[in-house]
Write a protein that holds these residues in place. Sequence first.
Motif, short mmCIF file in Angstrom:
data_model
loop_
_atom_site.label_atom_id
_atom_site.label_comp_id
_atom_site.label_asym_id
_atom_site.label_seq_id
_atom_site.Cartn_x
_atom_site.Cartn_y
_atom_site.Cartn_z
N ILE A 140 -3.21 -68.26 12.83
CA ILE A 140 -2.29 -68.33 14.06
C ILE A 140 -3.16 -69.00 15.28
O ILE A 140 -4.51 -68.93 15.22
CB ILE A 140 -1.73 -67.39 14.53
N THR A 173 2.24 -70.25 18.58
CA THR A 173 2.73 -68.70 18.59
C THR A 173 3.56 -67.96 19.79
O THR A 173 4.18 -67.09 19.51
CB THR A 173 1.46 -67.81 18.20
N THR A 196 7.23 -73.05 14.22
CA THR A 196 7.21 -72.02 14.99
C THR A 196 8.18 -70.88 14.60
O THR A 196 7.95 -69.53 14.48
CB THR A 196 7.73 -72.47 16.25
N VAL A 243 6.58 -69.30 11.63
CA VAL A 243 5.49 -68.31 12.08
C VAL A 243 6.21 -66.96 12.31
O VAL A 243 5.45 -66.00 12.02
CB VAL A 243 4.77 -68.86 13.34
#
Length: 467
Positions: free
Chosen positions: A32, A37, A146, A149
């Motif tokens: 990351i 993030t 995202t 993520v």
Amino acid sequence: MARTLLDKVWEAHTVRTLPSGQTQLLIGLHLIHEVTTPQAFQMLKELKLKVRMPERTFGTLDHIIPTADQTRPYADPEAEEMAQHMYRNMKDFNLQLFDMSTGKQGIVHVIGPELGLTQPGMTIACGDSHTSTHGAVGAIAFGIGTTQVRDVLATQCLAMAKPKLRQVRVEGALAKGVYAKDVILWIINQLGVKGGVGYAYEYAGPVIEWMTMEERLTVCNMSIEGGARCGYVNPDQTTVDYLRGKLYTPSGAAFDRAVTYWKGVATEPGASFDDVASIDGARIEPVVTWGINPEMSVGVTQSIPSPEAQPEAERPTFREALAHMGFQAGQPIKGARIDVAFVGSCTNGRLSDLRIAAEIAKKGKVAKHVRALIVPGSQQVAKAAEAEGLDEVFRQAGFQWRKAGCSMCLGMNDDKLQGREMSASSSNRNFIGRQGSPTGRTLLMSPAMVAAAAITGTVTDVREILR
Ligand code: SF4
């Protein structure tokens, strides 16, 4: 039946098949960085979720950090804010962050392999398109958005459709002055920027087998530019030698056990592919992009193609590219004047790239009208280069020696093109506006070609300098 690396790694990481037909895929390593993030962590906080496998989650700062003056707070308030988010989130979720104080900070796709986090047979995800880089060691590595993520942080899994597999063979041998960057730019030229859509690429053939790991990282890095979901090279002795002694690779008997597993995931002889493409390595010359996507390229001795010679549907993009770049169809690419030279990025910011560029830099001085930046891909690359005196070679020749970061690969930090500046760049994207100016222009090429262009002030055939 003989199986491919993709088959084996996919099966080994399949949790279950979802009602949608997609696979719930376990992700072995989640890398990351500060840009993709903050919202993902915010969603976790709002949902009161923890990071599912903190021991498999590692962070760095790369996209937004300045590469000249890194004194905090950063001069750019947005960069400072993103850095603060990253520090806070990594602390709140108790995750390992490789920041500047560790000596291990760098571009996420440089530090993963460099630290030995990236290993054969793994599934790897990161919120950056060029995560395909990690396939060079024999991993299946995806760039994600995202929201994904967030999913990986919360569950360590992704919902993915298994891609088809194309083997891309590079036969023969490369000529002097032709590098891994030329190979991948030529593959994209031949197969197209959309040629890989729906596929994973397995790179094979003598040229790939002879490549060093750093060269393979360059090739796999740009898989996504050819539309492929990921790209990989089968693990071999080069892979094992590269990973031996890295910080996060096992040692002693555990290393030997790991090697058995790593070699065992390689594609077996006789395995079948959905498609096979073959490229003659001996016919590749130094490649330069002339347009606004990485497929729009020519060999350095060739001329810019005419829109009229293209299929009807492609002509508008060709015309747009010529207008943006200020080029004429039929114009030789060699001799095009540049304003900026950039060696760096996750494609070409490793030690071997800097060594090659330094060899060229020894042969002259940066042209008076050119701004030339050398940006190591990581603090460890910078340290190793400085130990060899490469920084001094560059400074003597008139290049700026910077600190590690993404720098001019994209316009999210201070290193940006100004106005219509033309950049010779070792990065991976030449989209309009990519290097920070909406009217800026990018010519992608190998680090050797960038260094040659920096010295002459124009696109130059590096083979003439190497003679
Ligand atoms: S160097 Fe460029 S492509 Fe690579 S991680 Fe940074 S911004 Fe992304």
